[in-house]
Enzyme design. Structure first.
Site, PDB file in Angstrom:
ATOM      1  N   GLY A   1      -1.079   2.565  -1.875  1.00  0.00           N
ATOM      2  CA  GLY A   1      -1.025   3.830  -1.556  1.00  0.00           C
ATOM      3  C   GLY A   1      -2.366   4.628  -1.154  1.00  0.00           C
ATOM      4  N   GLY A   2      -3.359   3.959  -1.800  1.00  0.00           N
ATOM      5  CA  GLY A   2      -4.708   4.564  -1.421  1.00  0.00           C
ATOM      6  C   GLY A   2      -5.562   3.699  -0.470  1.00  0.00           C
TER       7      GLY A   2
ATOM      8  N   GLU B   1      -8.655  -4.400  -4.022  1.00  0.00           N
ATOM      9  CA  GLU B   1      -7.934  -4.592  -5.336  1.00  0.00           C
ATOM     10  C   GLU B   1      -7.445  -5.945  -5.708  1.00  0.00           C
ATOM     11  OE1 GLU B   1      -6.458   0.032  -5.574  1.00  0.00           O
ATOM     12  OE2 GLU B   1      -5.169  -1.307  -4.557  1.00  0.00           O
TER      13      GLU B   1
HETATM   14  C1  5RP Z   1      -4.518   2.156  -4.095  1.00  0.00           C
HETATM   15  C2  5RP Z   1      -3.437   1.643  -5.186  1.00  0.00           C
HETATM   16  C3  5RP Z   1      -3.398   2.550  -6.209  1.00  0.00           C
HETATM   17  O1  5RP Z   1      -3.712   1.962  -7.358  1.00  0.00           O
HETATM   18  C4  5RP Z   1      -1.956   3.240  -6.194  1.00  0.00           C
HETATM   19  O2  5RP Z   1      -2.016   3.846  -4.872  1.00  0.00           O
HETATM   20  C5  5RP Z   1      -1.627   4.147  -7.513  1.00  0.00           C
HETATM   21  O3  5RP Z   1      -2.359   5.469  -7.280  1.00  0.00           O
HETATM   22  P1  5RP Z   1      -2.176   6.779  -8.355  1.00  0.00           P
HETATM   23  O4  5RP Z   1      -2.715   6.076  -9.526  1.00  0.00           O
HETATM   24  O5  5RP Z   1      -2.835   7.749  -7.496  1.00  0.00           O
HETATM   25  O6  5RP Z   1      -0.572   6.698  -8.127  1.00  0.00           O
HETATM   26  O7  5RP Z   1      -2.850   0.882  -4.843  1.00  0.00           O
HETATM   27  O8  5RP Z   1      -4.615   1.353  -2.945  1.00  0.00           O
END
Ligand code: 5RP
Length: 232
Positions: A99-100, A106
């Site tokens: 999502g990020g 990662e």
């Molecule tokens: C980034 C990720 C994050 O870990 C995932 O989007 C969760 O984010 P958040 O803790 O803001 O809900 O995979 O690529």
């Protein structure tokens, strides 16, 4: 602080109990991982001997600002524990991440870690991943519309935008969010997607979580292959 933020902070702080007394720690990306990075920095200020590897430029900037000693990006690293968030988690500990837009780094850091701790709140839980969240796919900008056409065999791929232009990952690539619906065989889908030319990495994390900490109204629950318990 909203209740959701309070849950994120609590679960991130609970992850401190999963760390060794010293060593190299992987820093995830996202709003929950940010709380963990803050908590780790406080431990270091109190005298703990940790170094870290960052999974994104955002996490690196935060860690640097807080004085966490960082290793360079080249690897290989001997990472004891990585603490990272997730967008969706199923009952078999499969994850959707990205999502990020940081899931490629990662996944590399996850693969280099002895133990992976995932920190989420209850809203992230699903019976099957894909129910609530599309699968982020990092792709090369070159011929991305050809890659999109290939991805369309598996769902509906949407180019992630940043204002009027395609969002760029830290490595300069694009993201397609692939709405695939509930995913019954995530490892098969991951293999199929990764075999497509132009795909750099998928946000499917299969068999990559050792412990999942879940924050909810009744505290933090700890899930591992051995079962589920209340976190201390
Ligand atoms: C980034 C990720 C994050 O870990 C995932 O989007 C969760 O984010 P958040 O803790 O803001 O809900 O995979 O690529």
């Amino acid at each position: 602080m909203t209740q959701l933020d309070e849950h994120k902070r609590k679960v991130a702080e609970a992850a401190l109990a999963e760390l060794p007394a010293e060593g190299i720690i992987g820093l995830g990306t996202g709003s929950t991982a940010r709380f963990f990075i803050e908590a780790l920095a406080a431990r270091i200020r109190a005298g703990a001997k940790y170094q870290a590897v960052a999974t994104s430029e955002a996490s690196r900037a935060q860690a640097e600002a807080l004085g966490i000693p960082l290793l360079d990006d080249d690897g290989p690293w001997e990472i004891e524990v990585t603490v990272d968030g997730a967008d969706e988690v199923d009952g078999e500990m499969n994850l959707i991440k990205g999502g990020g837009a940081a899931h490629t780094r990662e996944k590399i850091v996850n693969g280099a870690s002895r133990k992976n701790v995932i920190v989420v709140d209850e809203s992230k839980l699903s019976a099957r991943i894909g129910e609530k969240w599309p699968v982020p796919i990092e792709v090369l900008p070159f011929a991305h519309k050809t890659t999109q056409a290939n991805l369309a065999r598996y769902g509906t791929p949407t180019l992630r935008m940043h204002g009027d232009v395609p969002l760029r990952t830290d490595s300069g690539n694009f993201i397609y969010d692939l709405a695939a619906g509930p995913i019954h065989e995530p490892s098969v889908l991951e293999m199929d997607l990764r075999a497509l030319p132009g795909v750099v990495e998928t946000g499917l994390f299969v068999d990559r979580a050792d412990i999942i900490l879940v924050a909810g109204l009744h505290g933090v629950r700890r899930i591992s292959e051995a079962g589920s318990s209340q976190a201390k």
